[in-house]
Design a protein around this motif. Structure first.
Motif, PDB file in Angstrom:
ATOM      1  N   GLN A 113     -12.066 164.323  44.550  1.00 19.93           N
ATOM      2  CA  GLN A 113     -12.201 165.539  43.757  1.00 19.93           C
ATOM      3  C   GLN A 113     -12.988 165.308  42.471  1.00 19.93           C
ATOM      4  N   LEU A 114     -12.980 164.060  41.981  1.00 21.02           N
ATOM      5  CA  LEU A 114     -13.753 163.730  40.795  1.00 21.02           C
ATOM      6  C   LEU A 114     -13.925 162.226  40.706  1.00 21.02           C
ATOM      7  N   PRO A 115     -14.916 161.752  39.951  1.00 21.69           N
ATOM      8  CA  PRO A 115     -15.153 160.311  39.842  1.00 21.69           C
ATOM      9  C   PRO A 115     -14.042 159.611  39.061  1.00 21.69           C
ATOM     10  N   PHE A 116     -13.934 158.330  39.290  1.00 16.32           N
ATOM     11  CA  PHE A 116     -12.937 157.487  38.632  1.00 16.32           C
ATOM     12  C   PHE A 116     -13.033 157.595  37.111  1.00 16.32           C
ATOM     13  N   ASP A 117     -14.250 157.520  36.574  1.00 17.35           N
ATOM     14  CA  ASP A 117     -14.455 157.546  35.118  1.00 17.35           C
ATOM     15  C   ASP A 117     -13.877 158.796  34.473  1.00 17.35           C
ATOM     16  N   GLU A 118     -13.954 159.922  35.162  1.00 13.69           N
ATOM     17  CA  GLU A 118     -13.522 161.190  34.588  1.00 13.69           C
ATOM     18  C   GLU A 118     -12.009 161.368  34.622  1.00 13.69           C
ATOM     19  N   ALA A 119     -11.326 160.540  35.391  1.00 17.47           N
ATOM     20  CA  ALA A 119      -9.864 160.665  35.499  1.00 17.47           C
ATOM     21  C   ALA A 119      -9.126 159.772  34.505  1.00 17.47           C
ATOM     22  N   VAL A 120      -9.800 158.743  33.997  1.00 19.17           N
ATOM     23  CA  VAL A 120      -9.154 157.800  33.077  1.00 19.17           C
ATOM     24  C   VAL A 120      -8.983 158.446  31.702  1.00 19.17           C
ATOM     25  N   GLN A 121      -7.803 158.245  31.112  1.00 23.03           N
ATOM     26  CA  GLN A 121      -7.491 158.801  29.799  1.00 23.03           C
ATOM     27  C   GLN A 121      -7.281 157.676  28.784  1.00 23.03           C
ATOM     28  N   ARG A 122      -7.678 157.928  27.559  1.00 27.38           N
ATOM     29  CA  ARG A 122      -7.423 156.981  26.485  1.00 27.38           C
ATOM     30  C   ARG A 122      -5.988 157.137  25.989  1.00 27.38           C
ATOM     31  N   THR A 123      -5.452 156.081  25.413  1.00 31.10           N
ATOM     32  CA  THR A 123      -4.160 156.149  24.745  1.00 31.10           C
ATOM     33  C   THR A 123      -4.362 155.781  23.281  1.00 31.10           C
ATOM     34  N   GLU A 124      -3.317 155.958  22.489  1.00 30.11           N
ATOM     35  CA  GLU A 124      -3.411 155.610  21.070  1.00 30.11           C
ATOM     36  C   GLU A 124      -3.337 154.103  20.846  1.00 30.11           C
ATOM     37  N   ILE A 125      -3.065 153.363  21.910  1.00 28.27           N
ATOM     38  CA  ILE A 125      -2.960 151.906  21.819  1.00 28.27           C
ATOM     39  C   ILE A 125      -4.335 151.301  22.074  1.00 28.27           C
ATOM     40  N   GLU A 126      -4.817 150.551  21.127  1.00 27.91           N
ATOM     41  CA  GLU A 126      -6.146 149.955  21.245  1.00 27.91           C
ATOM     42  C   GLU A 126      -6.226 149.020  22.447  1.00 27.91           C
ATOM     43  N   GLY A 127      -7.234 149.217  23.275  1.00 33.31           N
ATOM     44  CA  GLY A 127      -7.438 148.372  24.446  1.00 33.31           C
ATOM     45  C   GLY A 127      -6.728 148.832  25.691  1.00 33.31           C
ATOM     46  N   LEU A 128      -5.913 149.888  25.589  1.00 28.56           N
ATOM     47  CA  LEU A 128      -5.138 150.354  26.749  1.00 28.56           C
ATOM     48  C   LEU A 128      -5.575 151.753  27.160  1.00 28.56           C
ATOM     49  N   GLU A 129      -5.991 151.892  28.420  1.00 28.60           N
ATOM     50  CA  GLU A 129      -6.321 153.196  28.976  1.00 28.60           C
ATOM     51  C   GLU A 129      -5.407 153.495  30.155  1.00 28.60           C
ATOM     52  N   LEU A 130      -5.342 154.773  30.513  1.00 28.34           N
ATOM     53  CA  LEU A 130      -4.330 155.248  31.459  1.00 28.34           C
ATOM     54  C   LEU A 130      -4.964 156.056  32.585  1.00 28.34           C
ATOM     55  N   LEU A 131      -4.526 155.764  33.808  1.00 27.54           N
ATOM     56  CA  LEU A 131      -4.861 156.593  34.960  1.00 27.54           C
ATOM     57  C   LEU A 131      -3.549 157.131  35.502  1.00 27.54           C
ATOM     58  N   THR A 132      -3.273 158.400  35.219  1.00 25.79           N
ATOM     59  CA  THR A 132      -2.026 159.010  35.674  1.00 25.79           C
ATOM     60  C   THR A 132      -2.051 159.187  37.189  1.00 25.79           C
ATOM     61  N   SER A 133      -0.960 159.657  37.736  1.00 23.95           N
ATOM     62  CA  SER A 133      -0.852 159.753  39.195  1.00 23.95           C
ATOM     63  C   SER A 133      -1.662 160.903  39.777  1.00 23.95           C
ATOM     64  N   GLY A 134      -1.877 161.960  38.971  1.00 20.42           N
ATOM     65  CA  GLY A 134      -2.380 163.187  39.576  1.00 20.42           C
ATOM     66  C   GLY A 134      -1.219 163.848  40.301  1.00 20.42           C
ATOM     67  N   HIS A 135      -1.466 164.988  40.880  1.00 18.28           N
ATOM     68  CA  HIS A 135      -0.385 165.681  41.589  1.00 18.28           C
ATOM     69  C   HIS A 135      -0.025 164.933  42.879  1.00 18.28           C
ATOM     70  N   SER A 136       1.206 165.131  43.332  1.00 19.35           N
ATOM     71  CA  SER A 136       1.708 164.421  44.507  1.00 19.35           C
ATOM     72  C   SER A 136       0.870 164.746  45.745  1.00 19.35           C
ATOM     73  N   HIS A 137       0.924 163.832  46.697  1.00 22.34           N
ATOM     74  CA  HIS A 137       0.143 163.992  47.928  1.00 22.34           C
ATOM     75  C   HIS A 137       1.066 163.784  49.123  1.00 22.34           C
ATOM     76  N   ALA A 138       0.906 164.633  50.131  1.00 22.52           N
ATOM     77  CA  ALA A 138       1.803 164.586  51.293  1.00 22.52           C
ATOM     78  C   ALA A 138       1.712 163.258  52.033  1.00 22.52           C
ATOM     79  N   ASN A 139       0.520 162.667  52.061  1.00 17.51           N
ATOM     80  CA  ASN A 139       0.325 161.397  52.766  1.00 17.51           C
ATOM     81  C   ASN A 139       0.056 160.273  51.765  1.00 17.51           C
ATOM     82  N   ALA A 140       1.031 160.056  50.889  1.00 13.29           N
ATOM     83  CA  ALA A 140       0.855 159.102  49.790  1.00 13.29           C
ATOM     84  C   ALA A 140       0.510 157.705  50.292  1.00 13.29           C
ATOM     85  N   ALA A 141       1.278 157.211  51.267  1.00 13.46           N
ATOM     86  CA  ALA A 141       1.049 155.853  51.764  1.00 13.46           C
ATOM     87  C   ALA A 141      -0.339 155.718  52.382  1.00 13.46           C
TER      88      ALA A 141
END
Length: 225
Positions: A113-141
């Motif tokens: 649905q979108l590139p990897f770069d656009e999904a990554v979020q910054r945090t207030e902690i220097e050097g640490l970035e976050l990739l959240t789960s996104g919404h659940s998926h029926a076929n997670a495994a």
């Protein structure tokens, strides 16, 4: 109603503080223990760099999310560029703890649905970035076992020093075993007074059968007295 909202906000704040202890209280004894574990991971690789690390446990509620977060923070505090990934589609927590949006996230990247770069979020902690789960998926495994997941880890490995993944409990979902072969190392978190010997052994065997490189275990909630 207002009292209930205040109580929920108080509980959420308490959970966030405990989960971010290495950042909010770096001098605390627990923060020091996370730094010790971080260093032990560095030396447990027999010369092979552990760039991608997966954290799991036999059951939910053992504290693996807190461990994953604080290990990632302690790595960032050492000056490394770290990506923390929420690969738990069944019970995602990282967006709540960091106060960010759940989507876009990992599931959006895996389903193109979108590139990897656009999904990554910054945090207030220097050097640490976050990739959240996104919404659940029926076929997670299935999507976690896909070639696209391997590409995401490889892409992240080219721009981050460390990748830390929070995953579902290994004995409660097949999702984790779909990921272990794609990571350099696995840490198994065991909760003192809760995890039985048989469950710990079952979790270890399940990870080993899936091809995991188990580099160690963390004993959580131990009463040092």
């Amino acid at each position: 109603m207002r009292r209930l909202v205040r109580e929920k906000a108080k509980i959420a704040k308490k959970i966030a503080h405990r989960s971010l202890i290495a950042y909010l209280n770096p001098a605390h004894r627990i923060s020091e223990q996370y730094r010790t574990i971080r260093n032990n991971i560095q030396y447990a690789s027999d010369g092979k760099s552990i760039r991608s690390l997966l954290v799991t446990s036999p059951a939910e509620g053992d504290g693996k999310t807190t461990a994953a977060i604080n290990l990632a923070i302690s790595m960032a505090q050492r000056g490394e560029q770290v990506l923390l990934i929420d690969a738990n589609f069944r019970n995602p927590m990282l967006h709540k703890i960091f106060g960010s949006q759940i989507s876009p996230g990992l599931s959006n990247v895996l389903t193109h649905q979108l590139p990897f770069d656009e999904a990554v979020q910054r945090t207030e902690i220097e050097g640490l970035e976050l990739l959240t789960s996104g919404h659940s998926h029926a076929n997670a495994a299935d999507i976690l076992d896909s070639h696209m997941m391997k590409e995401i880890i490889e892409a992240a490995g080219s721009r981050y020093d460390r990748i830390v993944m929070d995953c579902p409990a290994v004995l409660q979902a097949p999702d984790t075993n779909a990921l272990v072969g794609k990571c350099d190392g696995v840490v198994l978190l065991l909760r003192c007074g809760k995890t039985t010997h048989s469950k710990a052994l079952e979790a270890k065997q399940s990870l080993s059968f899936a091809g995991a490189n188990i580099i160690g275990a963390i004993l959580n909630k131990k009463n040092v007295r």
